[in-house]
Design a protein around this motif. Structure first.
Motif, short mmCIF file in Angstrom:
data_model
loop_
_atom_site.label_atom_id
_atom_site.label_comp_id
_atom_site.label_asym_id
_atom_site.label_seq_id
_atom_site.Cartn_x
_atom_site.Cartn_y
_atom_site.Cartn_z
N SER A 78 -10.37 -15.55 -45.69
CA SER A 78 -11.21 -15.00 -46.81
C SER A 78 -12.61 -15.65 -46.80
CB SER A 78 -10.97 -15.75 -48.08
OG SER A 78 -9.50 -15.17 -48.48
N VAL A 79 -13.61 -14.76 -47.05
CA VAL A 79 -15.09 -15.19 -47.12
C VAL A 79 -15.31 -16.07 -48.27
CG1 VAL A 79 -17.50 -14.43 -47.40
CG2 VAL A 79 -15.88 -12.91 -46.09
N ILE A 80 -15.84 -17.26 -47.78
CA ILE A 80 -16.09 -18.12 -48.96
C ILE A 80 -17.61 -18.48 -48.90
CG2 ILE A 80 -13.73 -19.44 -49.06
CD1 ILE A 80 -15.09 -21.68 -47.05
N LEU A 124 -19.38 -17.43 -43.89
CA LEU A 124 -18.33 -18.56 -43.92
C LEU A 124 -17.00 -18.14 -44.33
CD1 LEU A 124 -19.27 -21.70 -43.38
CD2 LEU A 124 -19.45 -21.93 -45.56
N ASP A 128 -12.58 -19.27 -44.77
CA ASP A 128 -11.80 -20.53 -45.06
C ASP A 128 -10.86 -20.74 -43.83
OD1 ASP A 128 -10.04 -18.54 -45.39
OD2 ASP A 128 -9.35 -18.78 -47.33
N ALA A 156 -11.21 -25.39 -37.91
CA ALA A 156 -10.58 -25.87 -36.91
C ALA A 156 -9.23 -26.10 -37.12
CB ALA A 156 -11.11 -27.21 -36.48
N LEU A 157 -8.67 -26.34 -38.44
CA LEU A 157 -7.06 -26.56 -38.67
C LEU A 157 -6.38 -25.35 -38.51
CD1 LEU A 157 -6.54 -29.41 -41.03
CD2 LEU A 157 -6.37 -29.42 -38.57
N ALA A 158 -6.72 -24.20 -38.82
CA ALA A 158 -6.28 -22.86 -39.19
C ALA A 158 -6.42 -22.22 -37.76
CB ALA A 158 -6.88 -22.15 -40.27
N ARG A 177 -18.95 -22.09 -35.28
CA ARG A 177 -18.80 -23.39 -35.68
C ARG A 177 -17.55 -23.60 -36.41
NH1 ARG A 177 -24.21 -25.95 -37.87
NH2 ARG A 177 -24.37 -24.46 -39.55
N TYR A 208 -15.34 -26.30 -38.40
CA TYR A 208 -15.26 -27.53 -39.18
C TYR A 208 -13.76 -27.47 -39.57
CZ TYR A 208 -20.28 -26.69 -39.94
OH TYR A 208 -21.56 -26.55 -39.72
N GLN A 209 -13.48 -28.68 -40.28
CA GLN A 209 -11.97 -28.85 -40.56
C GLN A 209 -11.40 -27.44 -41.20
OE1 GLN A 209 -10.55 -32.69 -41.80
NE2 GLN A 209 -8.67 -31.74 -42.71
N GLU A 210 -11.91 -27.08 -42.44
CA GLU A 210 -11.69 -26.00 -43.30
C GLU A 210 -12.67 -25.12 -43.24
OE1 GLU A 210 -8.41 -25.62 -44.18
OE2 GLU A 210 -7.60 -27.54 -44.12
N HIS A 211 -13.57 -24.80 -42.46
CA HIS A 211 -14.64 -23.80 -42.85
C HIS A 211 -14.77 -23.37 -41.23
CE1 HIS A 211 -15.66 -26.75 -45.91
NE2 HIS A 211 -16.49 -25.88 -46.55
N GLU A 271 -17.54 -20.81 -39.26
CA GLU A 271 -18.88 -19.86 -39.66
C GLU A 271 -18.99 -19.12 -38.70
OE1 GLU A 271 -23.09 -21.77 -40.46
OE2 GLU A 271 -23.12 -21.14 -38.31
#
Lengths: 363, 363
Positions: B250-252, B262, B264, B267-269, B304, B306-309, B311
Motif C-alpha cells: 500500500s502507498v503510505i 512510500l 509499506d 526490507a522485511l517484506a 531505499r 527501511y525495515q517497513e518502508h 521508497e
C-alpha cells in the motif's frame, strides 16, 4: 540444554548484554528531566524482552499491526504504530485492545481518522531532515491536518534515521539537536494555533543516547539499542562487545586451500543486510566468532551468503574446524537478522540455554 | 476476496505464470532422453506448489530439515537435502519418514553416515567450478569417501551456481557443459573403482534450461525457475513477464517535490537482496508495478528499503496515488523475498484470490 545441543542455524540472545544495553539507554534518557523512553519493539518483537525494556507496561512503539496485537495481548496498552497509516487499516487498528496511536502526514488520512467510529488518535509525522515520511515543521499542512484531527490529535512525531549517516558522537549530537529543534518548532506552531500537543516524540538509538538537550520533547523512541549490531557499534551507539544477539551456526565445509569455512547460516539466517558496507569496517554479512563469542582470527567474516550457506573468509589462517563444530555470527543489522527467526535461545554469558523466548514476525 | 481487500504487505502468486514456468522447465528437461527433473523446493517451500511441480510425488530437493519434514508429511518420500550434512544432524534426518539422501564432501562425515544405525544414504558433493562446497572431480578424496560410504553411496552431486555470473544463453550452455563434464568424470572414476553410482545429479535453473547435452547425467535440480525474478530474467532464465511472485503493498506516503512514493513494503517484506546490482539493469530492492501487474512509468523501483518502508523512485513523474492505493513489487531474488512471508495469496491473472497456500519457513 546447552548451545552445543541446539539445531543450527538459530538465534542466541545474551541476557547480560541485553540488560547492560537497557541500563545504558535508561541512564541516557534519565539525564533529561521528565523525558519518557518509549521503547521501539520492532527489533525485539518479544514480550519477554519488552518485560525488561518496559517493565511497568509503559508506552511502547510498534512497527506492524501484528506487533500491536501481540503486545496488546501482553498488556502494553499505550502504543504508537510508527509507520504511516492508511484508511484501509483503521478498522484493524480499532479492533486491537489497546490505545494504538497512529501517525500520518496526509490530509485525507486525517479525515478518515477523524471520521472513524472508534476513538482513534494520531500524531502528525514531521520530517526533520531524514526525507522519508512526514511534512516539514514549517509546512502549512501541519495546521490543516491538526485542524482536521481536532481532539484526535495526539501530538507530533519525527524520526532521525539520517543519524545513521553520522560517524561520531559529535555527529549524533548535532543530528539530535536538529531533530529536537524541528519537532519542538512544529509543536510550538500548533500550540500557537490553539491545539493541545500532549506528545512530542522523536527518536533513533544514536540520537537518544547522544542528545545534549531534550527540552520541549516529551518522549524518545529507540529500539536497536537493546541488541546492538556491527553497524551501531561503528556509530558509537555501543561497544563491539555489546552485541546481544548472534546466530549460532555449524561448520558444514572447509577449504584449507582457499582458507574458507562454510557455515549453515546463509542469507536466510543472517539476512542480506549489508549496512556495514558504508561503515569504516565492512563485515560482509556478519562477523564470525567462536562458540563462546570470541572473534576468530584475521577479522573473520561472512564474505558470501547463499540461501543456506555462508562462506567465512579471514585475513589470517582460519582454524580448519571439524564439520559440525559450532560458531556464532554477529549481525550487521540486528533488526533484520532477528526477523529471520521465530525465537530466541537465551543464555547469560555461558553456554547454558536458560530460556526460549518467542517473537512475532510478519504483519 | 480480491487483492484490494488483503492486508498489506503480503505475497501474491500468479497461478498462470507458475504453470507456464513449470511447463517451460519440463519441456527443457524432456529434450534429454531419460533425464529426470528433481525440483528444488527451497524457493516455493509449499506443498501446493510441489503438487504442480512434482505431481506424482517424484524426486524432490530440499534445503532445510524443516522442508524435509514438511514435504515428507505431504507424501514426497524421495528427497535430497542439498546442503552439506553434519554428524550432529543425522538423528534428525533418520527420524523423518522419507528417504532423505544427504550430501557430503568430508571423510569424517562419511564415516558417521556409514556407522549410523538408520540406513542413511549420501551423495558425494563435487565442485564443478562454483568454489562453494564439494571436492574436485579428480580429488583422491572422491574414492576415499566412496569407499567409506560403501553401499550407502547414492551418487554424486554438483551445483553450478556460478552460472549466475553468465549473461547470455551461450554463457549458460558453456557452464552447463563444464558442469556435465565434471560430474560425469567423477561418476566415471567411481564406477571404474567398482562403485555403483545410481544418481548423477547437477543443477541450477539457468543451466537446466540451456544445457545442450545431458548424457551421463541422471537428474537435474532447479528451483527458482518456478517463480522467476528480476535477476533470473536478466540471465535469460525467463522473460520479464514470467515473474510469478510479487509483494502487494500500500502507498503510505508521497512526495511530488521529490517524485517519490512510500510503500509499506520495506526490507522485511522484500528482503535486502541486491542481486540485480550486478546485472545489466539494477532494480534496487524491486521493480514497482501497478495493482494489475503493469510496470509504473520511468522504470519505477524501490530505491531505499527501511525495515517497513520502501521508497519508490523513477525516471519519469510518478502518479501521486492516494494513501492506501495498491501497488505490487517484483522481487530481485524470489527465494529470499518469498521467505519473508508465511503464505501465498494465489490469483490467476485477475484480482480475485482463488486460494491461500502456506509455506514452511525456518529450519
Amino acid at each position: 540444554m546447552t548451545l552445543d545441543e541446539l539445531p543450527t542455524p538459530c538465534l542466541v540472545l545474551d541476557l547480560g548484554v541485553l540488560k547492560r544495553n537497557l541500563a545504558a539507554m535508561q541512564a541516557a534518557v534519565a539525564r533529561h528531566p521528565s523525558l519518557v523512553l518509549r521503547p521501539h519493539l520492532k527489533t525485539a518483537k518479544s514480550r519477554d524482552v519488552a518485560r525488561l525494556a518496559s517493565p511497568d507496561f509503559g508506552p511502547v512503539t510498534v512497527s506492524t499491526l501484528a506487533e500491536a496485537r501481540y503486545f496488546a495481548e501482553g498488556g502494553w496498552r499505550d502504543q504508537i504504530y510508527a509507520v504511516g497509516i492508511t484508511p484501509q487499516k483503521l478498522d484493524a487498528v480499532a479492533a486491537i485492545d489497546a490505545e494504538v496511536k497512529l501517525i500520518t502526514d496526509d490530509l485525507d488520512v486525517a479525515r478518515a481518522i477523524a471520521a472513524h467510529s472508534a476513538p482513534l488518535h494520531a500524531l502528525i509525522e514531521v520530517d526533520v531532515g531524514e526525507g522519508r515520511g512526514g511534512i516539514p515543521p514549517d509546512s502549512p499542512l501541519l495546521g490543516e491536518i491538526a485542524a482536521v484531527l481536532g481532539t484526535r490529535l495526539a501530538g507530533v512525531l519525527s524520526h532521525s534515521g539520517h543519524s545513521y549517516n553520522g560517524r561520531s558522537t559529535e555527529d549524533m549530537a548535532e543530528v539530535a539537536e536538529a531533530e529536537r529543534a524541528g519537532i519542538t518548532a512544529a509543536a510550538a506552531r500548533l500550540r500557537a494555533s490553539g491545539h493541545a500537543v500532549p506528545i512530542v516524540s522523536l527518536g533513533s538509538s544514536p540520537t537518544a543516547l547522544h542528545a545534549r538537550r531534550m527540552d520541549g520533547v516529551t518522549e524518545v523512541r529507540a529500539g536497536v539499542y537493546m541488541f546492538g549490531d556491527l553497524f551501531q557499534a561503528q556509530l558509537g551507539t555501543h561497544g563491539i562487545e555489546d552485541i546481544a544477539v548472534t546466530v549460532l551456526a555449524s561448520v558444514i565445509g572447509r577449504s584449507p586451500v582457499r582458507n574458507t569455512l562454510l557455515l549453515d547460516s546463509g542469507a536466510l539466517a543472517l539476512s542480506k543486510d549489508r549496512s556495514t558496507q558504508a561503515a569504516p569496517k565492512d563485515w560482509g554479512f556478519g562477523r564470525v566468532l567462536d562458540a563462546a563469542g570470541v572473534p576468530l582470527p584475521g577479522e573473520a567474516f561472512i564474505a558470501r551468503a547463499y540461501q543456506e550457506h555462508g562462506e567465512v573468509q579471514a585475513a589470517a589462517p582460519l582454524p580448519m574446524l571439524p564439520i559440525g563444530a559450532r560458531l556464532r555470527v554477529a549481525p550487521n543489522h540486528t533488526c533484520l537478522t532477528a526477523a529471520a527467526h521465530d525465537r530466541y535461545h537465551v543464555v547469560d554469558g555461558g553456554a547454558e540455554v536458560i530460556a526460549v523466548w518467542d517473537r512475532v514476525n510478519g504483519w
